[in-house]
Design a protein around this motif. Structure first.
Motif, PDB file in Angstrom:
ATOM      1  N   ARG A 179       8.811  -0.183  10.844  1.00  6.90           N
ATOM      2  CA  ARG A 179       8.735   1.650  10.810  1.00  6.90           C
ATOM      3  C   ARG A 179       7.061   1.683   9.852  1.00  6.90           C
ATOM      4  O   ARG A 179       6.443   2.195   9.236  1.00  6.90           O
ATOM      5  N   ILE A 180       6.138   0.529  10.470  1.00  4.34           N
ATOM      6  CA  ILE A 180       4.554   0.780  10.430  1.00  4.34           C
ATOM      7  C   ILE A 180       4.244   1.690  11.192  1.00  4.34           C
ATOM      8  O   ILE A 180       4.163   1.169  12.072  1.00  4.34           O
ATOM      9  N   HIS A 181       3.339   2.682  10.651  1.00  6.22           N
ATOM     10  CA  HIS A 181       2.941   3.566  11.439  1.00  6.22           C
ATOM     11  C   HIS A 181       1.788   3.343  11.596  1.00  6.22           C
ATOM     12  O   HIS A 181       0.901   2.996  10.909  1.00  6.22           O
ATOM     13  N   PHE A 182       1.123   3.310  13.601  1.00 10.66           N
ATOM     14  CA  PHE A 182      -1.067   3.507  13.693  1.00 10.66           C
ATOM     15  C   PHE A 182      -0.999   3.332  14.759  1.00 10.66           C
ATOM     16  O   PHE A 182      -0.034   4.075  15.539  1.00 10.66           O
ATOM     17  N   GLN A 183      -2.445   3.361  15.318  1.00 12.01           N
ATOM     18  CA  GLN A 183      -2.999   3.850  16.040  1.00 12.01           C
ATOM     19  C   GLN A 183      -3.408   2.961  17.024  1.00 12.01           C
ATOM     20  O   GLN A 183      -4.320   2.337  16.537  1.00 12.01           O
ATOM     21  N   HIS A 184      -2.695   2.123  17.908  1.00 12.94           N
ATOM     22  CA  HIS A 184      -2.706   1.107  18.786  1.00 12.94           C
ATOM     23  C   HIS A 184      -4.023   0.869  19.378  1.00 12.94           C
ATOM     24  O   HIS A 184      -4.197   1.797  19.741  1.00 12.94           O
ATOM     25  N   HIS A 185      -4.714  -0.124  19.539  1.00  9.64           N
ATOM     26  CA  HIS A 185      -5.745  -0.444  20.385  1.00  9.64           C
ATOM     27  C   HIS A 185      -6.809  -0.005  19.597  1.00  9.64           C
ATOM     28  O   HIS A 185      -7.972   0.269  19.214  1.00  9.64           O
ATOM     29  N   ARG A 186      -7.014   0.003  18.144  1.00  8.45           N
ATOM     30  CA  ARG A 186      -8.151   0.890  17.719  1.00  8.45           C
ATOM     31  C   ARG A 186      -8.247  -0.479  16.427  1.00  8.45           C
ATOM     32  O   ARG A 186      -7.031  -0.757  15.684  1.00  8.45           O
TER      33      ARG A 186
END
Length: 185
Positions: A139-146
Motif C-alpha cells: 500500500r505504497i502509493h506512487f507515480q511509477h516511472h518518474r
C-alpha cells in the motif's frame, strides 16, 4: 539506519542517457527529503519513443535543463559516503557508472544494495517483484516511472523490509536482509 535511494529514467537504450534522476534521503529510519532533477541527456534531442512511452519525458521537457556533467556537483554530495539503494540496482548503477565514465567523472565513494534482490529473499513466493507489484502489496502509493516518485517508493519499501526483518543497523543488513552491501566500483 541511514541510506539514500535513487532512480534514473533514460532517454534511450544507452545507459549514459539519463533524462531524470530522483533521490530520497532517509535519516534515522525517516524519509527526510526527496529531490529530482531533469537532465538534458548526451543524445539530446534524440529520445527513444519507447522510453517516452514509459516515463513521459520528452526532449522539450529537458531542452533548458543542465547536462549530467553540469548537475553532478549538486548530486554527488547526496551520494558520497552513503549507502545507496535502488530497485533493480543493476540498471540504475549501470546508468550512473556509464554516465560518469562518459563525462570522465569519478565514482562517488559509496556502498549499494538492491531492493529487488532483498525483496525476493524476504517476501518469497510472489509472482512478481517489480516496484509496482511490491508497492501495491504494501500500500505504497506512487507515480511509477518518474524518478522522484520511484526513489521515494523504493525508500518506503526498504523501510518496510527493514521493519519486517528487524534490521536496525547496516552491519546487520547482509544477514537479516539476505542481501549483500557492495562497494560501488
Amino acid at each position: 539506519m541511514d541510506f539514500v535511494t535513487l532512480d534514473f529514467e533514460t532517454a534511450t537504450a544507452q545507459r549514459d542517457s539519463p533524462c531524470e534522476i530522483g533521490l530520497t534521503i532517509v535519516r534515522d529510519r525517516q524519509i527526510v527529503e526527496t529531490k529530482s532533477w531533469l537532465i538534458k541527456p548526451l543524445y539530446y534531442p534524440n529520445f527513444n519513443h519507447i522510453n517516452i512511452s514509459v516515463h513521459g519525458i520528452r526532449p522539450a521537457d529537458v531542452a533548458n535543463q543542465p547536462t549530467f556533467e553540469q548537475l553532478w556537483p549538486v548530486i554527488k554530495p547526496y551520494m558520497e559516503g552513503q549507502l545507496l539503494i535502488a530497485h533493480n540496482a543493476s540498471f540504475d548503477f549501470s546508468v550512473l557508472r556509464k554516465t560518469l565514465a562518459t563525462y570522465n567523472l569519478p565514482l562517488p565513494q559509496a556502498r549499494f544494495a538492491c531492493s529487488l534482490k532483498f525483496s525476493r529473499s524476504i517476501w518469497k513466493g510472489l509472482t512478481a517483484y517489480d516496484l509496482k507489484t511490491l508497492c501495491n502489496m504494501h500500500r505504497i502509493h506512487f507515480q511509477h516511472h518518474r524518478a522522484a516518485s520511484d526513489a521515494h517508493a523504493c525508500a518506503a519499501l526498504t523501510l518496510k523490509a527493514l521493519d519486517h526483518t528487524g534490521t536496525r543497523h547496516e552491519t546487520e543488513f547482509p544477514e537479516k536482509m539476505l542481501s549483500p552491501i557492495t562497494l560501488l566500483r
